[in-house]
Design a protein around this motif. Structure first.
Motif, mmCIF file in Angstrom:
data_model
loop_
_atom_site.group_PDB
_atom_site.id
_atom_site.type_symbol
_atom_site.label_atom_id
_atom_site.label_comp_id
_atom_site.label_asym_id
_atom_site.label_seq_id
_atom_site.Cartn_x
_atom_site.Cartn_y
_atom_site.Cartn_z
ATOM 1 N N VAL A 479 0.832 -1.209 0.000
ATOM 2 C CA VAL A 479 0.000 0.000 0.000
ATOM 3 C C VAL A 479 0.864 1.256 0.000
ATOM 4 O O VAL A 479 0.594 2.216 -0.732
ATOM 5 C CB VAL A 479 -0.955 0.010 1.209
ATOM 6 C CG1 VAL A 479 -1.731 1.317 1.266
ATOM 7 C CG2 VAL A 479 -1.919 -1.167 1.139
ATOM 8 N N ALA A 480 1.918 1.267 0.808
ATOM 9 C CA ALA A 480 2.761 2.460 0.938
ATOM 10 C C ALA A 480 3.512 2.785 -0.352
ATOM 11 O O ALA A 480 3.999 3.902 -0.527
ATOM 12 C CB ALA A 480 3.750 2.283 2.088
ATOM 13 N N ARG A 481 3.596 1.821 -1.267
ATOM 14 C CA ARG A 481 4.307 2.056 -2.524
ATOM 15 C C ARG A 481 3.402 2.578 -3.630
ATOM 16 O O ARG A 481 3.862 2.928 -4.704
ATOM 17 C CB ARG A 481 4.998 0.772 -2.981
ATOM 18 C CG ARG A 481 6.111 0.312 -2.040
ATOM 19 C CD ARG A 481 6.972 -0.755 -2.695
ATOM 20 N NE ARG A 481 6.223 -1.990 -2.930
ATOM 21 C CZ ARG A 481 6.175 -3.016 -2.082
ATOM 22 N NH1 ARG A 481 6.835 -2.940 -0.931
ATOM 23 N NH2 ARG A 481 5.487 -4.106 -2.365
ATOM 24 N N THR A 482 2.100 2.634 -3.369
ATOM 25 C CA THR A 482 1.168 3.104 -4.396
ATOM 26 C C THR A 482 1.130 4.624 -4.418
ATOM 27 O O THR A 482 1.202 5.266 -3.380
ATOM 28 C CB THR A 482 -0.250 2.561 -4.157
ATOM 29 O OG1 THR A 482 -0.747 3.052 -2.899
ATOM 30 C CG2 THR A 482 -0.258 1.041 -4.143
ATOM 31 N N ARG A 483 0.996 5.180 -5.620
ATOM 32 C CA ARG A 483 0.935 6.640 -5.750
ATOM 33 C C ARG A 483 -0.203 7.108 -6.647
ATOM 34 O O ARG A 483 -0.365 8.298 -6.895
ATOM 35 C CB ARG A 483 2.260 7.172 -6.307
ATOM 36 C CG ARG A 483 3.431 7.059 -5.337
ATOM 37 C CD ARG A 483 3.189 7.898 -4.080
ATOM 38 N NE ARG A 483 4.289 7.810 -3.111
ATOM 39 C CZ ARG A 483 4.328 6.931 -2.125
ATOM 40 N NH1 ARG A 483 3.334 6.053 -1.974
ATOM 41 N NH2 ARG A 483 5.334 6.909 -1.270
ATOM 42 N N ASN A 484 -1.017 6.176 -7.133
ATOM 43 C CA ASN A 484 -2.181 6.560 -7.931
ATOM 44 C C ASN A 484 -3.254 5.489 -7.820
ATOM 45 O O ASN A 484 -3.014 4.385 -7.298
ATOM 46 C CB ASN A 484 -1.792 6.805 -9.401
ATOM 47 C CG ASN A 484 -1.105 5.609 -10.033
ATOM 48 O OD1 ASN A 484 -1.658 4.509 -10.067
ATOM 49 N ND2 ASN A 484 0.120 5.808 -10.521
ATOM 50 N N ARG A 485 -4.444 5.802 -8.307
ATOM 51 C CA ARG A 485 -5.595 4.897 -8.191
ATOM 52 C C ARG A 485 -5.368 3.595 -8.951
ATOM 53 O O ARG A 485 -5.786 2.524 -8.512
ATOM 54 C CB ARG A 485 -6.854 5.580 -8.743
ATOM 55 C CG ARG A 485 -7.239 6.856 -8.034
ATOM 56 C CD ARG A 485 -7.734 6.600 -6.652
ATOM 57 N NE ARG A 485 -8.232 7.813 -6.021
ATOM 58 C CZ ARG A 485 -8.417 7.952 -4.730
ATOM 59 N NH1 ARG A 485 -8.139 6.957 -3.912
ATOM 60 N NH2 ARG A 485 -8.877 9.089 -4.232
ATOM 61 N N ARG A 486 -4.730 3.683 -10.088
ATOM 62 C CA ARG A 486 -4.519 2.477 -10.889
ATOM 63 C C ARG A 486 -3.659 1.467 -10.136
ATOM 64 O O ARG A 486 -3.951 0.267 -10.135
ATOM 65 C CB ARG A 486 -3.856 2.845 -12.215
ATOM 66 C CG ARG A 486 -3.600 1.660 -13.129
ATOM 67 C CD ARG A 486 -3.115 2.110 -14.485
ATOM 68 N NE ARG A 486 -4.115 2.907 -15.183
ATOM 69 C CZ ARG A 486 -3.924 3.435 -16.392
ATOM 70 N NH1 ARG A 486 -2.783 3.235 -17.026
ATOM 71 N NH2 ARG A 486 -4.878 4.132 -16.961
ATOM 72 N N GLN A 487 -2.615 1.948 -9.485
ATOM 73 C CA GLN A 487 -1.775 1.042 -8.698
ATOM 74 C C GLN A 487 -2.560 0.435 -7.539
ATOM 75 O O GLN A 487 -2.378 -0.739 -7.208
ATOM 76 C CB GLN A 487 -0.562 1.813 -8.165
ATOM 77 C CG GLN A 487 0.442 2.208 -9.243
ATOM 78 C CD GLN A 487 1.573 3.055 -8.676
ATOM 79 O OE1 GLN A 487 1.452 3.635 -7.609
ATOM 80 N NE2 GLN A 487 2.675 3.136 -9.420
ATOM 81 N N GLN A 488 -3.426 1.223 -6.940
ATOM 82 C CA GLN A 488 -4.198 0.720 -5.803
ATOM 83 C C GLN A 488 -5.234 -0.317 -6.237
ATOM 84 O O GLN A 488 -5.572 -1.219 -5.476
ATOM 85 C CB GLN A 488 -4.858 1.890 -5.076
ATOM 86 C CG GLN A 488 -3.844 2.769 -4.361
ATOM 87 C CD GLN A 488 -4.448 3.948 -3.650
ATOM 88 O OE1 GLN A 488 -5.652 4.204 -3.760
ATOM 89 N NE2 GLN A 488 -3.637 4.680 -2.899
#
Length: 577
Positions: A479-488
């Motif tokens: 989770v901490a490595r995500t930076r946009n909605r697509r990654q999440q």
């Protein structure tokens, strides 16, 4: 003419006028409050105007009640609430009281019914509340810009009646609007005796040509009377002279203006307390066990970190912890204590909780019993509801910030990362979008720059529940490595039951929903999550089993690697054969 002229604060010039006009009784009522000190910052300046229906002999009582109740009760609501929440609840309560006075009346023309409009100026914004056909305007050039819409129905030509007013029905729909403020903005509140008889250009011209707003208000009402108005005449004019900076001093009872207390060398005496030993130390704070000499009662004293004493935002949030705790009342929230003496430095006093953190509890029980998990999660939810009722988001819910006392009672501690809607509204600069919580428990929306919500705290509760049962995190460190909605959207929930097959599938489903990457797909209220942890919900059981790739990507690739190796070996043996 009333002026509020405090440098660096919200300042206004205010003029008002009201007259019965050609009527024998004034059924209008108006009022304004310009508070000083912290109330000016956290609650703002309030104006209200009401116009009782002309057919009722008691409508002047309704109008007076509506305005007085609003101006009195609004300032008694929680400082943590937004203007919209506080004002709407006060208006709803007034409407309920007026409606109750009308219960059983056969003749509605004798009812307690009134129009109502209010303007609250807080921070750098204006908040408008409107019911009926009194109006709020903003001066725009040589005319007035209407900011409200009349709630008047006209079934036929020449016939009209109020479709919405206070006291008309047991519940009322309130129009709400929020506007940004600029120095020089002028707002005008009027009843129909004024705006139905005087042109908007005349009103605007009178305001712009007259430096004395009270004189301008009287002149406008006189113009309406001379133009033939047969109704009561009430007008309020407020001009914005200055706007505040994005700070909250002296909101926190001046604690944030005190110098940080030096770290004591225990055992010692400190400002009336006997300090015994340090019970916690981190890069953010130090906590000591102390007693009050007269009573012998044990308390905890919290001191700032020596490394962060030059950080103004940190010191402000440190002082805010006490401000928040004093406004909460729950057995599951750490209680603040009043210092024994007037403080000479910044430190906090709280109740002493004899017990252990949830982190320590979990270390002793790597895979906790489901019944114990349900009990603890239920208590955490009870504490969170106390915060959420005050529009406070904790934002740093983690095992280290949860204490369990000797009787098994869970208490939420540490409010230094909290988002207080009312304070954020007064000074948006206090919340700068930083991720203040601990990344392992922070909701995914924080990592894309969104503000926290009740669903963000719910996510943290879900992660804690998962960790109590498995000793792991539902998404690992992804989770901490995500930076946009697509990654999440690509985050994969690790099946809880692969680690704890004794846990029912519907419990896993409840936790999976609580920690969904999309806050809109989580539970909308904590009580639903707590209920689903103890009651089988068929909606929480997946009808379409997830693929192994979705449930456990690592195991999928391991199996695929073994399969390919076997195929390769088989092909080699075939060639040699």
């Amino acid at each position: 003419m009333l002026k509020s002229l405090t440098p660096g604060k919200l300042t206004v010039d205010l003029g008002q006028y009201s007259s019965a006009g050609r009527k024998t009784i004034n059924q209008d009522f108006h009022g304004a409050i310009v508070p000083a000190g912290a109330a000016l910052t956290v609650k703002g300046i309030a104006l209200a105007i009401a116009d009782g229906i002309s057919s009722s002999p008691v409508s002047h009582i309704a109008a007076e009640t509506a305005v007085k109740s609003f101006l009195t009760d609004y300032y008694c609501t929680s400082d943590a609430w937004t203007v919209k929440t506080a004002a709407s609840r006060v208006i709803d309560a007034t409407n309920s009281w007026l409606s109750a006075q009308n219960r059983g009346l056969e003749d509605r023309d004798h009812a307690h019914v009134t129009t109502f409009s209010a303007l609250v100026l807080k921070g750098r914004r204006a908040h408008l509340f409107h019911v009926g056909d009194s109006r709020i305007w903003r001066l725009s050039g040589r005319s007035l810009e209407p900011l409200t819409t009349d709630h008047r129905l006209a079934p036929s030509h020449g016939e009209s009646y109020l479709g919405r007013a206070l006291g008309l029905l047991p519940s009322v729909e309130i129009d709400y609007r929020r506007l940004d403020l600029q120095p020089g903005d002028v707002f005008v509140l009027t009843t129909d005796g004024v705006h139905d008889s005087v042109s908007l250009r005349t009103i605007a011209a009178c305001i712009t040509s007259n430096a004395d707003l009270s004189a301008a208000a009287a002149a406008i009402a006189t113009s309406a009377h001379e133009a033939g108005s047969s109704d009561n005449l009430t007008i309020q004019i407020v001009r914005i002279e200055g706007l505040p900076e994005d700070d909250l001093e002296p909101v926190f009872d001046k604690a944030d203006s005190l110098p940080p207390a030096p770290l004591p060398r225990v055992p010692c005496e400190f400002e009336g307390y006997q300090l015994h030993r340090q019970i916690h130390a981190s890069h953010r704070s130090h906590i000591f066990l102390a007693t009050e000499p007269e009573t012998g009662e044990r308390v905890a004293l919290k001191f700032t970190s020596a490394d962060m004493r030059e950080d103004e935002n940190y010191l402000r949030r440190f002082a805010m912890e006490e401000w928040i705790a004093r406004r909460l009342s729950s057995v599951h929230v750490l209680k603040s204590r009043q210092p024994l003496k007037p403080r000479r430095s910044l430190y906090l006093v709280t109740e002493f909780v004899e017990g252990e953190t949830l982190a320590q509890w979990m270390a002793d029980r790597p895979q906790a019993d489901l019944r114990a998990v349900r009990d603890i999660i239920g208590q955490i939810a009870d504490g969170l509801r106390a915060l959420h009722r005050k529009e406070i988001i904790h934002q740093d819910l983690r095992p280290e910030n949860l204490m369990i006392d000797r009787s098994g009672t869970v208490k939420i501690i540490d409010f230094g990362s909290a988002l207080v809607a009312g304070l954020n509204e007064a000074a948006p600069g206090i919340d700068r979008g930083d991720i203040l919580g601990t990344v392992q428990y922070a909701a995914p929306e924080y990592f894309v720059g969104d503000h926290g919500s009740e669903q963000s705290d719910l996510y943290s509760v879900g992660v804690i529940a998962y960790q109590m049962l498995t000793g792991r995190l539902p998404y690992g460190a992804a989770v901490a490595r995500t930076r946009n909605r697509r990654q999440q959207q690509k985050l994969r929930f690790s099946s809880l039951r692969e680690i704890r097959p004794d846990v029912p599938d519907w419990v896993e489903g409840a936790i999976r929903k609580a920690v969904h990457p999309d806050p809109a797909k989580r539970y909308q209220v904590l009580s639903e999550f707590v209920y689903d942890l103890s009651h089988p919900n068929p909606n929480m059981v997946a009808t379409d089993p997830q693929s192994l790739m979705d449930r456990n990507p690592l195991l999928f690739w391991k199996c695929l690697t073994v399969l390919l190796s076997l195929v390769t070996i088989g092909l080699l043996l075939k060639d040699f054969g």
